[in-house]
Design a protein around this motif. Structure first.
Motif, PDB file in Angstrom:
ATOM      1  N   VAL A 180      39.951 -23.252 -19.784  1.00 34.45           N
ATOM      2  CA  VAL A 180      40.449 -22.301 -20.785  1.00 34.45           C
ATOM      3  C   VAL A 180      40.023 -20.905 -20.330  1.00 34.45           C
ATOM      4  CG1 VAL A 180      40.427 -21.636 -23.217  1.00 34.45           C
ATOM      5  CG2 VAL A 180      40.165 -24.043 -22.587  1.00 34.45           C
ATOM      6  N   THR A 181      40.993 -20.049 -20.054  1.00 28.38           N
ATOM      7  CA  THR A 181      40.697 -18.713 -19.540  1.00 28.38           C
ATOM      8  C   THR A 181      41.477 -17.669 -20.334  1.00 28.38           C
ATOM      9  OG1 THR A 181      42.482 -18.837 -17.902  1.00 28.38           O
ATOM     10  CG2 THR A 181      40.312 -19.558 -17.199  1.00 28.38           C
ATOM     11  N   GLY A 182      40.979 -16.433 -20.326  1.00 29.55           N
ATOM     12  CA  GLY A 182      41.695 -15.357 -21.005  1.00 29.55           C
ATOM     13  C   GLY A 182      40.805 -14.164 -21.261  1.00 29.55           C
ATOM     14  N   THR A 183      41.061 -13.482 -22.367  1.00 30.62           N
ATOM     15  CA  THR A 183      40.361 -12.239 -22.677  1.00 30.62           C
ATOM     16  C   THR A 183      39.765 -12.280 -24.073  1.00 30.62           C
ATOM     17  OG1 THR A 183      42.395 -11.202 -23.509  1.00 30.62           O
ATOM     18  CG2 THR A 183      41.876 -10.893 -21.168  1.00 30.62           C
ATOM     19  N   TRP A 184      38.760 -11.444 -24.304  1.00 29.46           N
ATOM     20  CA  TRP A 184      38.129 -11.291 -25.610  1.00 29.46           C
ATOM     21  C   TRP A 184      38.036  -9.806 -25.942  1.00 29.46           C
ATOM     22  CZ3 TRP A 184      33.754  -8.300 -25.795  1.00 29.46           C
ATOM     23  CH2 TRP A 184      33.071  -8.093 -24.592  1.00 29.46           C
ATOM     24  N   THR A 185      38.034  -9.488 -27.222  1.00 30.82           N
ATOM     25  CA  THR A 185      37.869  -8.118 -27.699  1.00 30.82           C
ATOM     26  C   THR A 185      37.017  -8.154 -28.959  1.00 30.82           C
ATOM     27  OG1 THR A 185      40.066  -7.494 -26.881  1.00 30.82           O
ATOM     28  CG2 THR A 185      39.021  -6.006 -28.455  1.00 30.82           C
ATOM     29  N   GLU A 186      36.026  -7.273 -29.033  1.00 28.29           N
ATOM     30  CA  GLU A 186      35.205  -7.174 -30.246  1.00 28.29           C
ATOM     31  C   GLU A 186      35.074  -5.711 -30.659  1.00 28.29           C
ATOM     32  OE1 GLU A 186      30.939  -8.550 -32.239  1.00 28.29           O
ATOM     33  OE2 GLU A 186      31.433  -9.131 -30.175  1.00 28.29           O
ATOM     34  N   GLN A 187      35.386  -5.448 -31.917  1.00 23.96           N
ATOM     35  CA  GLN A 187      35.225  -4.120 -32.501  1.00 23.96           C
ATOM     36  C   GLN A 187      33.908  -4.104 -33.256  1.00 23.96           C
ATOM     37  OE1 GLN A 187      37.627  -1.428 -32.381  1.00 23.96           O
ATOM     38  NE2 GLN A 187      35.857  -0.279 -33.117  1.00 23.96           N
ATOM     39  N   THR A 188      32.909  -3.389 -32.739  1.00 25.47           N
ATOM     40  CA  THR A 188      31.596  -3.417 -33.374  1.00 25.47           C
ATOM     41  C   THR A 188      31.595  -2.639 -34.690  1.00 25.47           C
ATOM     42  OG1 THR A 188      30.825  -1.481 -32.138  1.00 25.47           O
ATOM     43  CG2 THR A 188      30.463  -3.639 -31.142  1.00 25.47           C
ATOM     44  N   ALA A 189      30.607  -2.921 -35.509  1.00 27.90           N
ATOM     45  CA  ALA A 189      30.515  -2.306 -36.828  1.00 27.90           C
ATOM     46  C   ALA A 189      30.284  -0.792 -36.723  1.00 27.90           C
ATOM     47  CB  ALA A 189      29.372  -2.932 -37.617  1.00 27.90           C
ATOM     48  N   PRO A 190      30.977   0.003 -37.524  1.00 31.86           N
ATOM     49  CA  PRO A 190      30.828   1.463 -37.466  1.00 31.86           C
ATOM     50  C   PRO A 190      29.405   1.936 -37.722  1.00 31.86           C
ATOM     51  CG  PRO A 190      32.774   0.860 -38.737  1.00 31.86           C
ATOM     52  CD  PRO A 190      32.003  -0.408 -38.493  1.00 31.86           C
ATOM     53  N   ASP A 191      28.669   1.224 -38.585  1.00 28.13           N
ATOM     54  CA  ASP A 191      27.311   1.641 -38.917  1.00 28.13           C
ATOM     55  C   ASP A 191      26.257   0.824 -38.174  1.00 28.13           C
ATOM     56  OD1 ASP A 191      27.845  -0.708 -40.186  1.00 28.13           O
ATOM     57  OD2 ASP A 191      27.033  -0.117 -42.132  1.00 28.13           O
ATOM     58  N   GLY A 192      26.685   0.073 -37.152  1.00 24.13           N
ATOM     59  CA  GLY A 192      25.758  -0.741 -36.386  1.00 24.13           C
ATOM     60  C   GLY A 192      25.200  -0.004 -35.177  1.00 24.13           C
ATOM     61  N   TYR A 193      24.446  -0.722 -34.367  1.00 19.61           N
ATOM     62  CA  TYR A 193      23.788  -0.123 -33.204  1.00 19.61           C
ATOM     63  C   TYR A 193      24.796   0.493 -32.240  1.00 19.61           C
ATOM     64  CZ  TYR A 193      21.029   0.265 -28.924  1.00 19.61           C
ATOM     65  OH  TYR A 193      20.429   0.746 -27.788  1.00 19.61           O
ATOM     66  N   TYR A 194      25.953  -0.154 -32.077  1.00 23.42           N
ATOM     67  CA  TYR A 194      26.942   0.322 -31.114  1.00 23.42           C
ATOM     68  C   TYR A 194      27.964   1.273 -31.734  1.00 23.42           C
ATOM     69  CZ  TYR A 194      24.914  -3.143 -28.014  1.00 23.42           C
ATOM     70  OH  TYR A 194      24.038  -3.863 -27.231  1.00 23.42           O
ATOM     71  N   ARG A 195      27.775   1.618 -33.006  1.00 22.71           N
ATOM     72  CA  ARG A 195      28.534   2.680 -33.679  1.00 22.71           C
ATOM     73  C   ARG A 195      30.065   2.533 -33.537  1.00 22.71           C
ATOM     74  NH1 ARG A 195      25.083   6.600 -35.311  1.00 22.71           N
ATOM     75  NH2 ARG A 195      23.003   6.614 -34.371  1.00 22.71           N
ATOM     76  N   GLY A 196      30.550   1.351 -33.768  1.00 22.03           N
ATOM     77  CA  GLY A 196      31.995   1.132 -33.794  1.00 22.03           C
ATOM     78  C   GLY A 196      32.665   1.076 -32.441  1.00 22.03           C
ATOM     79  N   ALA A 197      31.890   0.958 -31.362  1.00 22.61           N
ATOM     80  CA  ALA A 197      32.487   0.888 -30.020  1.00 22.61           C
ATOM     81  C   ALA A 197      33.299  -0.401 -29.883  1.00 22.61           C
ATOM     82  CB  ALA A 197      31.402   0.944 -28.961  1.00 22.61           C
ATOM     83  N   ARG A 198      34.355  -0.325 -29.101  1.00 25.24           N
ATOM     84  CA  ARG A 198      35.215  -1.482 -28.868  1.00 25.24           C
ATOM     85  C   ARG A 198      34.920  -2.017 -27.470  1.00 25.24           C
ATOM     86  NH1 ARG A 198      40.465  -1.959 -26.661  1.00 25.24           N
ATOM     87  NH2 ARG A 198      41.709  -3.689 -27.510  1.00 25.24           N
ATOM     88  N   TYR A 199      34.555  -3.291 -27.395  1.00 26.00           N
ATOM     89  CA  TYR A 199      34.243  -3.927 -26.121  1.00 26.00           C
ATOM     90  C   TYR A 199      35.260  -5.026 -25.838  1.00 26.00           C
ATOM     91  CZ  TYR A 199      29.741  -1.545 -26.177  1.00 26.00           C
ATOM     92  OH  TYR A 199      28.760  -0.574 -26.184  1.00 26.00           O
ATOM     93  N   PHE A 200      35.540  -5.228 -24.569  1.00 20.62           N
ATOM     94  CA  PHE A 200      36.501  -6.255 -24.183  1.00 20.62           C
ATOM     95  C   PHE A 200      36.169  -6.764 -22.790  1.00 20.62           C
ATOM     96  CE2 PHE A 200      38.073  -2.108 -23.016  1.00 20.62           C
ATOM     97  CZ  PHE A 200      38.505  -2.280 -21.709  1.00 20.62           C
ATOM     98  N   GLY A 201      36.727  -7.910 -22.451  1.00 18.58           N
ATOM     99  CA  GLY A 201      36.463  -8.477 -21.134  1.00 18.58           C
ATOM    100  C   GLY A 201      37.190  -9.792 -20.943  1.00 18.58           C
ATOM    101  N   ALA A 202      36.735 -10.560 -19.968  1.00 22.53           N
ATOM    102  CA  ALA A 202      37.355 -11.836 -19.616  1.00 22.53           C
ATOM    103  C   ALA A 202      36.450 -12.990 -20.036  1.00 22.53           C
ATOM    104  CB  ALA A 202      37.634 -11.893 -18.120  1.00 22.53           C
TER     105      ALA A 202
END
Length: 254
Positions: A180-202
């Motif tokens: 099973v292969t593909g991509t992932w995307t996570e939108q971090t919480a606006p008030d969290g440590y990563y301040r709403g940053a959007r991360y993605f990858g394989a």
């Protein structure tokens, strides 16, 4: 008087899409699946206003792909599968079992989940190192709804089902045998440590023969433009995607 579809509107807005954007995403999903559709802003408006109470099957499949949720969770009544026409567009004659609902309406035991189809509620767990916090190892957990159409597997975390609040996760995967292969995307919480940053990858996983677990590795980019990786596991919780089942798992994992 038509009843507005607040569920669909809430999901669309949660994806940060305008009605035009949402219609475009539905058309793109249809093209990728080889089942083109004519989704438009006007059609989205008719769904959200309740003027059109249920989508045709070709649109139902695209809606599930784009949102990662079964059609019943989008404010539409359960609908039978379409008798597909030669051009793959589907028709108005409805037969068969409800989309995304197991025949019989019961919740199968995960131990007897049918092999070859990964539709259901899964517990997603991954680990990552935070360089800004002394290279500590953290764990991300979500209850994710996976929907399989052919060899395409799409997933989206339930709204209240992440270990870190307001961090929606989406998966876009392809199944080839046990791989099973593909991509992932996570939108971090606006008030969290990563301040709403959007991360993605394989993501690359191996599915166990039981059909109850997938395990492998993720890869993605860090804040300093470095490439990071770590373990990722998906564990089947329930093969049902019925409304009651989704409500049961719409909570942070333990």
């Amino acid at each position: 008087m038509a009843t507005p579809n607040g569920n669909l509107r809430a999901v669309r807005m949660g994806l940060l899409m305008s009605q035009d954007d949402f219609a475009r995403a539905l058309r793109d999903a249809g093209q990728r699946a080889g089942q083109p559709n004519d989704a438009s802003k006007r059609l989205v408006q008719r769904w959200e206003s309740g003027t059109t109470a249920a989508p045709r099957p070709v649109y139902a499949r695209a809606l599930e792909t784009v949102t990662g949720l079964p059609i019943e969770s989008l404010g539409f009544p359960p609908q039978p599968l379409a008798r597909v026409s030669g051009d793959g567009r589907g028709g108005h004659d409805l037969v068969g079992s409800p989309v995304g609902t197991p025949t019989g309406g019961t919740s199968p035991n995960p131990q007897t989940a049918p092999r070859g189809n990964h539709t259901g509620v899964w517990l997603s767990t991954y680990e990552y190192v935070s360089s800004g916090r002394g290279d500590q190892v953290f764990t991300g957990k979500h209850y994710v709804v996976l929907l399989q159409h052919g060899n395409r597997l799409t997933g989206r975390s339930l709204p209240g089902a992440s270990l870190n609040p307001d961090s929606p996760l989406t998966l876009d995967l392809q199944v080839e045998g046990s791989t099973v292969t593909g991509t992932w995307t996570e939108q971090t919480a606006p008030d969290g440590y990563y301040r709403g940053a959007r991360y993605f990858g394989a993501l690359q996983l191996l599915a166990e023969p039981t059909g109850r677990r997938m395990a492998g590795k993720w890869v993605g980019f860090g804040k300093e433009f470095d490439v990071n990786t770590g373990p990722w596991e998906l564990r089947l919780m329930d093969t049902s995607t019925a409304k009651a089942t989704l409500a049961e798992y719409d909570r942070p994992p333990e």
